[in-house]
Design a protein around this motif. Sequence first.
Motif: not given
Length: 305
Positions: A243-249, A297-299, A304-305
């Motif tokens: 989740r601490t990356g660009n994994a939304a897709k 919605g958890t990225v 922030a993480a």
Amino acid sequence: MVAQNKASATRERRALETLRKRGAKDGHHVLDADIRDYFGSIDHEKLVKLVARRISDRRVLKLVRQWLEAGVMEDGVVSRSIAGTPQGGVISPLMSNIFLHVLDTMWQRDGAQCGTLVRYADDFVVMCTTRKACEQADKRVRTILTRLGLELHPDKTRMVRLFDGEEGFDFLGCHLPKRLSGAIWERSRQRLYFPNRWPSHRAMKRIRQRVKELTPRSRCHADIRKVVSTLNPVLRGWGNYFRTGNAAKCFNQIDSYVWRRLNRLLVRRKGRHLQPSEALRWSRDYFESFGLHRLRGTVRYPEAA
């Protein structure tokens, strides 16, 4: 065990963050290295000498030797080796890290000017500014590994060009490319690329396979709440790591896959009595009402993480 797993995940994320920050500055080339048969090539004598630098107790050193010489039983037959660490042995990761600590030390002393070495266990990369520096890093790494009796895999080791966004590399389950910044392009028409990361193709394949194993056709008559309760720990753990990356897709793709698997279970349960309106009612929100963990919605940004 839980604390150990959390510490391991923290170290992995720290390694990924080091690459992200270096890549945002001037990390345009990467030596993506792979050691040929690492766990089977470790020289026992050299490893014991490295351990002896910090431990002088002969009883402990004898125990280390016994660990290294412990055989592996397959089909009732015990095989032994004069090199390598026992695969699956509890001491193997520690011994392997001690052995490659030589690479860390010698790199800081003689190779740091070539680039930034980031290593986790036997998996490591070197991020450099220029192609020439990357080539020098390759030579330096090979020299150090030769002294340890190791070698880079000729087919799996490669140099990756990041600066134009055409290539990327896999590290610790993530795919790391660079992508064009749309905001900067719109304002100034400058083509600036920034590091991104999302689950690798292999990581995506594994999570799909795990979801498939937990939702077989035979569970079509099981309580949907029980099926959801077995899926949630897997989805939550996998999502927390990426989740601490660009994994939304990628997260949205896995959410859709989970929904399709659950929907298929209910469709199979109904069989010939299925009504078209029922299939439409079994949406994502329907399963989330039973507590299904949602990845989208958890990225979060790493800070922030």
